[in-house]
Design a protein around this motif. Structure first.
Motif, mmCIF file in Angstrom:
data_model
loop_
_atom_site.group_PDB
_atom_site.id
_atom_site.type_symbol
_atom_site.label_atom_id
_atom_site.label_comp_id
_atom_site.label_asym_id
_atom_site.label_seq_id
_atom_site.Cartn_x
_atom_site.Cartn_y
_atom_site.Cartn_z
ATOM 1 N N ASN A 1 11.125 3.831 2.095
ATOM 2 C CA ASN A 1 11.148 5.294 2.016
ATOM 3 C C ASN A 1 11.933 5.733 0.783
ATOM 4 N N ILE A 2 11.312 6.574 -0.037
ATOM 5 C CA ILE A 2 11.959 7.108 -1.241
ATOM 6 C C ILE A 2 11.766 8.608 -1.253
ATOM 7 N N ASN A 3 12.834 9.327 -1.550
ATOM 8 C CA ASN A 3 12.739 10.787 -1.666
ATOM 9 C C ASN A 3 13.014 11.167 -3.116
ATOM 10 N N PRO A 4 11.961 11.252 -3.939
ATOM 11 C CA PRO A 4 12.172 11.525 -5.375
ATOM 12 C C PRO A 4 12.665 12.940 -5.613
ATOM 13 N N SER B 1 0.844 -1.185 0.000
ATOM 14 C CA SER B 1 0.000 0.000 0.000
ATOM 15 C C SER B 1 0.885 1.242 0.000
ATOM 16 N N VAL B 2 0.321 2.336 -0.474
ATOM 17 C CA VAL B 2 1.062 3.591 -0.562
ATOM 18 C C VAL B 2 0.421 4.592 0.384
ATOM 19 N N GLU B 3 1.246 5.270 1.147
ATOM 20 C CA GLU B 3 0.719 6.261 2.085
ATOM 21 C C GLU B 3 0.031 7.407 1.331
ATOM 22 N N LYS B 4 0.659 7.880 0.250
ATOM 23 C CA LYS B 4 0.079 8.913 -0.602
ATOM 24 C C LYS B 4 0.367 8.565 -2.052
ATOM 25 N N GLU B 5 -0.678 8.522 -2.857
ATOM 26 C CA GLU B 5 -0.494 8.201 -4.271
ATOM 27 C C GLU B 5 -0.024 9.400 -5.080
ATOM 28 N N VAL B 6 -0.222 10.596 -4.549
ATOM 29 C CA VAL B 6 0.232 11.827 -5.210
ATOM 30 C C VAL B 6 1.037 12.629 -4.208
ATOM 31 N N VAL B 7 2.279 12.940 -4.551
ATOM 32 C CA VAL B 7 3.133 13.744 -3.685
ATOM 33 C C VAL B 7 3.714 14.901 -4.493
ATOM 34 N N ILE B 8 4.331 15.827 -3.798
ATOM 35 C CA ILE B 8 4.998 16.961 -4.424
ATOM 36 C C ILE B 8 6.488 16.652 -4.525
ATOM 37 N N GLN B 9 7.116 17.134 -5.561
ATOM 38 C CA GLN B 9 8.542 16.918 -5.759
ATOM 39 C C GLN B 9 9.315 17.277 -4.494
ATOM 40 N N GLY B 10 10.149 16.330 -4.034
ATOM 41 C CA GLY B 10 10.922 16.525 -2.810
ATOM 42 C C GLY B 10 10.266 15.938 -1.579
ATOM 43 N N GLN B 11 8.982 15.625 -1.663
ATOM 44 C CA GLN B 11 8.262 15.039 -0.532
ATOM 45 C C GLN B 11 8.528 13.538 -0.471
ATOM 46 N N GLU B 12 8.702 13.002 0.728
ATOM 47 C CA GLU B 12 9.050 11.602 0.900
ATOM 48 C C GLU B 12 7.874 10.694 0.533
ATOM 49 N N VAL B 13 8.196 9.614 -0.151
ATOM 50 C CA VAL B 13 7.209 8.606 -0.530
ATOM 51 C C VAL B 13 7.377 7.392 0.378
ATOM 52 N N LYS B 14 6.271 6.890 0.904
ATOM 53 C CA LYS B 14 6.318 5.723 1.783
ATOM 54 C C LYS B 14 5.453 4.606 1.218
#
Length: 364
Positions: free
Chosen positions: A114-117, A57-70
């Motif tokens: 954790n990914i920080n795109p 599962s994804v914490e947020k399917e849409v993030v802003i550039q620089g925001q951490e993806v979990k």
């Protein structure tokens, strides 16, 4: 894990040596425990490997550039869940041939990736393999899985200065009185005029009732009204290296910021860009924030091309029969283009200045 195995072997040899020197029940029980417990742990690990059922599962399917993806990984088999300790994945960003670094955190009952795109676009995470360890962390079972997740990474948006945004008074643009004419035999647009027959007109467009009255054939002219809208030409560049990818991020940010000027004021607009794969223009229409976000997502899925802006301008002129408003067309590019007065080259112009200028140029 190798150090644990070496330590276990040393301890096992020591216990065996104690059993040789001392014939004692407690020492023998210790030997049995040293042999049986790792075997039981290994069997339990193998059962867990067979029963592993991983959900992602994804914490947020849409993030802003620089925001951490979990990304949250959980083994649906609760009995085996505590044994999943590591995951191997491949994370890539659209149009960039480079693996993105990620971190895996072992939390109770789940793993967190954790990914920080660093780039805007579509982040693709392909989870390939799980590593399941036994309770003593001496045995490891690897299970191949294929779980793919796509996360939308929106570009950063820059807003105009408050003094411009507060006093803006845009006039919403709707349907104009201009038309684009159609001569296709199977056209299904509306009849906008009646006129004399010209060579090349389709026979089924002839108005027979009126034609029988006079000496000339009367033809039904089909066409559709042209929506007068602000066109933002997006000169999307191809990506050959990471430097190009950072420049593409800046293009996305500029387009998103300029589009927001129109969207937050409810003005009908569109992104026009060239799709090299299909060989045709893409027109992404929006008039509010929701449709703008959708347009940006679709825009970020289009691979860039050389001479894209030139192809777009040429297609617009043909498509609208030279009737589209050139003064309401903006071009965001990294190249030197002189076909339009409202061309902004982001290599030498700040995005903030471009956004502010939207209010100065297009304000009514």
């Amino acid at each position: 894990m190798n150090k644990r195995k070496i330590g276990y072997i040393i301890c096992l040899i020591s216990v065996i040596w104690l059993n040789v020197l001392f014939v004692d029940y407690s020492v023998f029980v210790l030997l049995v425990m040293f042999i049986c417990l790792p075997i039981i742990s290994g069997i339990f690990m193998r059962i867990s490997w067979l029963m592993a059922n991983i959900s992602v599962s994804v914490e947020k399917e849409v993030v802003i550039q620089g925001q951490e993806v979990k990304l949250l990984l959980k083994n649906k088999n609760r009995l085996a869940n505590i044994l999943v300790k590591h995951v191997k994945a491949k994370a890539t960003m659209s149009f960039l041939e480079k693996d993105i670094v990620y971190k895996t955190i072992d939390k109770r009952k789940r793993l967190v990736i954790n990914i920080n795109p660093q780039h805007a676009g579509i982040l693709n995470v392909n989870i390939k393999e799980l590593e399941i360890y036994d309770l003593f962390m001496m045995f490891c079972g690897r299970k191949n899985i294929e779980k793919q997740v796509n996360i939308i990474v929106m570009p950063k948006i820059l807003l105009a200065d408050e003094d411009r945004r507060d006093v803006s008074n845009y006039e919403k643009i709707g349907v104009s009185q201009d038309y684009v004419f159609s001569y296709e035999p199977n056209d299904n647009t509306e009849v906008i005029d009646l006129r004399p027959y010209r060579q090349g007109d389709a026979i089924n467009h002839i108005h027979w009732n009126l034609s029988t009255i006079g000496d000339d054939y009367i033809v039904k002219q089909y066409g559709s009204s042209i929506e007068s809208k602000n066109i933002i030409v997006a000169d999307i560049i191809p990506v050959e290296n990471e430097e190009d990818r950072y420049m593409l991020d800046k293009l996305y940010s500029a387009l998103y910021s300029v589009g927001n000027v129109f969207a937050e004021n409810g003005i009908l607009s569109e992104f026009a860009l060239w799709n090299e794969e299909s060989g045709q223009i893409e027109e992404l229409v929006f008039d509010d924030i929701s449709s703008l976000n959708s347009a940006i997502y679709n825009l970020m899925n289009v691979k860039g091309s050389y001479n894209g802006a030139e192809n777009v301008f040429e297609t617009l002129e043909q498509q609208y029969d030279n009737s589209y408003y050139i003064e309401k067309t903006t071009c965001i590019t990294v190249n030197d283009i002189k076909e339009n007065n409202n061309v902004y080259n982001i290599r030498n112009t700040e995005i903030k200045d471009i956004v502010n200028n939207m209010y100065d140029v297009f304000i009514n």
